[in-house]
Design an enzyme around this catalytic site. Structure first.
Site, PDB file in Angstrom:
ATOM      1  N   GLN A  17      31.400  43.996  46.795  1.00 30.49           N
ATOM      2  CA  GLN A  17      32.118  44.757  47.817  1.00 30.49           C
ATOM      3  C   GLN A  17      33.529  45.208  47.458  1.00 30.49           C
ATOM      4  O   GLN A  17      33.887  46.362  47.680  1.00 30.49           O
ATOM      5  CB  GLN A  17      32.190  43.962  49.126  1.00 30.49           C
ATOM      6  N   LEU A  71      23.224  50.511  31.958  1.00 24.88           N
ATOM      7  CA  LEU A  71      23.693  50.291  30.590  1.00 24.88           C
ATOM      8  C   LEU A  71      23.819  48.790  30.332  1.00 24.88           C
ATOM      9  O   LEU A  71      24.473  48.077  31.093  1.00 24.88           O
ATOM     10  CB  LEU A  71      25.051  50.964  30.376  1.00 24.88           C
ATOM     11  N   ASN A  72      23.181  48.346  29.266  1.00 28.97           N
ATOM     12  CA  ASN A  72      23.313  46.960  28.827  1.00 28.97           C
ATOM     13  C   ASN A  72      24.514  46.887  27.892  1.00 28.97           C
ATOM     14  O   ASN A  72      24.425  47.213  26.710  1.00 28.97           O
ATOM     15  CB  ASN A  72      22.043  46.507  28.115  1.00 28.97           C
ATOM     16  N   LYS A  74      25.938  44.461  26.636  1.00 24.89           N
ATOM     17  CA  LYS A  74      25.891  43.382  25.647  1.00 24.89           C
ATOM     18  C   LYS A  74      25.263  43.854  24.335  1.00 24.89           C
ATOM     19  O   LYS A  74      25.398  43.186  23.305  1.00 24.89           O
ATOM     20  CB  LYS A  74      25.120  42.184  26.204  1.00 24.89           C
ATOM     21  N   ASN A  95      35.519  44.509  38.630  1.00 28.27           N
ATOM     22  CA  ASN A  95      35.842  43.297  39.399  1.00 28.27           C
ATOM     23  C   ASN A  95      34.975  42.122  38.944  1.00 28.27           C
ATOM     24  O   ASN A  95      34.524  41.315  39.748  1.00 28.27           O
ATOM     25  CB  ASN A  95      35.703  43.542  40.908  1.00 28.27           C
ATOM     26  N   PHE A  96      34.762  42.040  37.609  1.00 29.51           N
ATOM     27  CA  PHE A  96      34.080  40.893  37.042  1.00 29.51           C
ATOM     28  C   PHE A  96      34.980  39.662  37.117  1.00 29.51           C
ATOM     29  O   PHE A  96      36.164  39.751  37.443  1.00 29.51           O
ATOM     30  CB  PHE A  96      33.715  41.162  35.578  1.00 29.51           C
ATOM     31  N   ARG A 103      35.562  39.646  27.017  1.00 28.94           N
ATOM     32  CA  ARG A 103      34.512  39.055  26.194  1.00 28.94           C
ATOM     33  C   ARG A 103      33.475  40.083  25.750  1.00 28.94           C
ATOM     34  O   ARG A 103      32.770  39.876  24.772  1.00 28.94           O
ATOM     35  CB  ARG A 103      33.839  37.900  26.941  1.00 28.94           C
ATOM     36  N   LYS A 135      36.427  30.867  41.782  1.00 30.14           N
ATOM     37  CA  LYS A 135      35.534  31.928  42.253  1.00 30.14           C
ATOM     38  C   LYS A 135      36.023  32.422  43.612  1.00 30.14           C
ATOM     39  O   LYS A 135      36.351  31.620  44.482  1.00 30.14           O
ATOM     40  CB  LYS A 135      34.091  31.424  42.355  1.00 30.14           C
ATOM     41  N   ALA A 136      36.072  33.713  43.765  1.00 35.69           N
ATOM     42  CA  ALA A 136      36.619  34.281  45.001  1.00 35.69           C
ATOM     43  C   ALA A 136      35.525  34.976  45.798  1.00 35.69           C
ATOM     44  O   ALA A 136      34.737  35.742  45.249  1.00 35.69           O
ATOM     45  CB  ALA A 136      37.732  35.266  44.678  1.00 35.69           C
ATOM     46  N   GLU A 138      34.970  36.686  50.019  1.00 32.91           N
ATOM     47  CA  GLU A 138      35.706  37.223  51.163  1.00 32.91           C
ATOM     48  C   GLU A 138      36.471  36.135  51.917  1.00 32.91           C
ATOM     49  O   GLU A 138      37.687  36.215  52.089  1.00 32.91           O
ATOM     50  CB  GLU A 138      34.729  37.929  52.108  1.00 32.91           C
ATOM     51  N   ASP A 167      37.733  41.513  50.822  1.00 33.96           N
ATOM     52  CA  ASP A 167      37.015  42.422  49.927  1.00 33.96           C
ATOM     53  C   ASP A 167      37.465  43.870  50.105  1.00 33.96           C
ATOM     54  O   ASP A 167      38.136  44.437  49.252  1.00 33.96           O
ATOM     55  CB  ASP A 167      35.505  42.305  50.161  1.00 33.96           C
ATOM     56  N   GLY A 242      53.235  40.217  68.281  1.00 31.73           N
ATOM     57  CA  GLY A 242      54.281  41.229  68.178  1.00 31.73           C
ATOM     58  C   GLY A 242      55.366  41.022  69.210  1.00 31.73           C
ATOM     59  O   GLY A 242      55.465  39.968  69.840  1.00 31.73           O
ATOM     60  N   GLY A 243      56.161  42.059  69.409  1.00 33.00           N
ATOM     61  CA  GLY A 243      57.281  41.952  70.334  1.00 33.00           C
ATOM     62  C   GLY A 243      56.865  41.973  71.798  1.00 33.00           C
ATOM     63  O   GLY A 243      57.629  41.565  72.665  1.00 33.00           O
TER      64      GLY A 243
END
Length: 409
Positions: A17, A71-72, A74, A95-96, A103, A135-136, A138, A167, A242-243
């Site tokens: 996401q 697309l591979n 590796k 966002n790997f 690597r 590990k992240a 949301e 996210d 808030g105010g």
């Protein structure tokens, strides 16, 4: 009509996401976004499916207006093709997990060597430090960015918000950084690295709570309904923060979303007191001023709710708006998806899809007078392989077939 980002090519190496939300915004602004997927596809194509063997709504609603190639990266040939794509792109977004692209052999130094003008944006969970390799997700970002500790009621646990601030909120921050880098490139001729962390983006959205943390040093926060204050900003339910004090008050017939959120400004107290059948409170020294009302916000909103609970929320909305009292009904997801005004503003959009027929999605919130957005369907997996690899990179059809057989695409 030309689009704002027409002529900008974005190499989209994102998934799930946070990244796709950023690149979808860039696509809506007119960029040519090429989504690079492993031959198995973005994991969200199969997650939370509502129809068998069809791309999920999770995927379709985050990947409109893009092209898809497989697309591979590796494989050696895959790396060669990725190198050529980098050379031909203006922006690359990923966002790997930390270090994953390095690597693959594509460090920032290598990417900049391939294309000195490229803007390389990375979305990570955290910045440099003890959390870097966490590990992240949301809600993890909400937990560690200040949102959960300040969301919920005083006597309850910390709560996540339904808004995807970790996210999609980070994706919007990434877009801001990318656009700034593209603008700077106009002056310098050079690309640059853009880094955005989910924890940092959530923190930026929680800045008012950091404001209040510092204000606590000078005593309790009068606009909060809480009675007790320690040395941390407390959870304060539906208080506006808030105010001007605000609260969600119940309406008839008492369903889960039969509420209206009401803000009580000083100028609104007199008409409010009349609407709730207590006109004498407008001149009562115990109620007439904001300073007098602040110590008893709970009682004030109770009096308002005694009136609103007798009326449907749309009637309450009409009566309050007639006196310019800030308010808004709590709209359920069903009400939002059926809201005619949101449809008219192209914020709830029906999009044709080659497999599922059509789906409803959220439209672009960015409205540019000279760059209108027409939302097109998310791409099928590898739908544009031939268009990109043969038509743009110059491969022949025979090699394309070999690449497909060999698992490179």
């Amino acid at each position: 009509m030309a689009k704002a980002l027409e002529g900008i090519r974005v190499l989209d190496m994102t998934h799930v996401q946070s990244g796709p939300s950023a690149t979808q915004l860039l696509a809506w602004l007119g960029a040519d976004v090429i989504k690079v997927e492993a031959p198995t596809g973005d994991i969200t194509r199969k997650q939370l499916r509502d129809l068998p063997d069809v791309d999920s709504l999770y995927f379709t609603m985050l990947n409109c207006n893009k092209r898809s190639i497989t697309l591979n990266t590796k494989s050696e040939r895959g790396k060669e093709l990725l190198t050529e794509l980098i050379r031909r792109s203006d922006v690359m977004v990923e966002n790997f997990g930390p270090g994953a692209v390095d690597r693959m052999g594509f460090t920032w130094e290598r990417i900049r060597e391939i294309n000195p003008k490229i803007v390389y944006a990375s979305i990570k969970g955290f910045g440099e430090g003890p959390y870097t390799n966490f590990k992240a997700y949301e809600v993890v970002a909400q937990a560690m960015g200040g949102s959960m500790a300040t969301t919920g009621f005083e006597d309850g646990p910390p709560l996540a918000t339904g808004a995807q601030i970790g996210d999609s909120g980070t994706g919007i921050h990434a877009v801001a950084g990318i656009l700034a880098a593209l603008f700077q490139r106009e002056n310098t001729g050079q690309g640059q690295r853009v880094n955005v962390a989910m924890q940092h983006a959530v923190l930026n959205l929680c800045r008012v709570k950091l404001r209040d943390q510092q204000r606590l040093a000078h005593g309790p926060l009068a606009e909060y309904p809480n009675e007790d204050f320690g040395n941390e900003v407390p959870r304060s339910g539906n208080a506006s923060g808030g105010g001007q004090p605000g609260w969600a008050v119940r309406c008839a017939p008492g369903g889960p979303n039969d509420y209206v959120y009401v803000i009580v400004q000083p100028v609104g107290w007199q008409p409010l007191s009349e609407l709730i059948g207590r006109p004498e409170l407008a001149d009562d020294p115990e109620w007439a001023s904001p300073a007098a009302r602040l110590p008893k916000l709970g009682k004030m909103f109770q009096l308002i709710e005694e009136w609103t609970s007798t009326l449907p929320k749309w009637n309450v909305l009409e009566k309050l708006n007639a006196h310019n009292i800030p308010c808004g009904p709590i709209l359920s997801t069903k009400e939002i998806i059926e809201d005619a005004s949101l449809v008219a503003n192209d914020m709830v959009v029906e999009v044709p899809h080659p497999q599922r027929g059509s789906f409803t999605t959220v439209g672009s919130p960015l409205k540019l007078s000279d760059s209108p957005v027409h939302i097109t369907s998310s791409p099928l997996l590898g739908e544009h392989n031939e268009e990109v690899f043969v038509g743009e990179l110059g491969l022949d059809s025979e090699e394309l077939a070999v690449l497909r057989t060999g698992g490179v695409i």
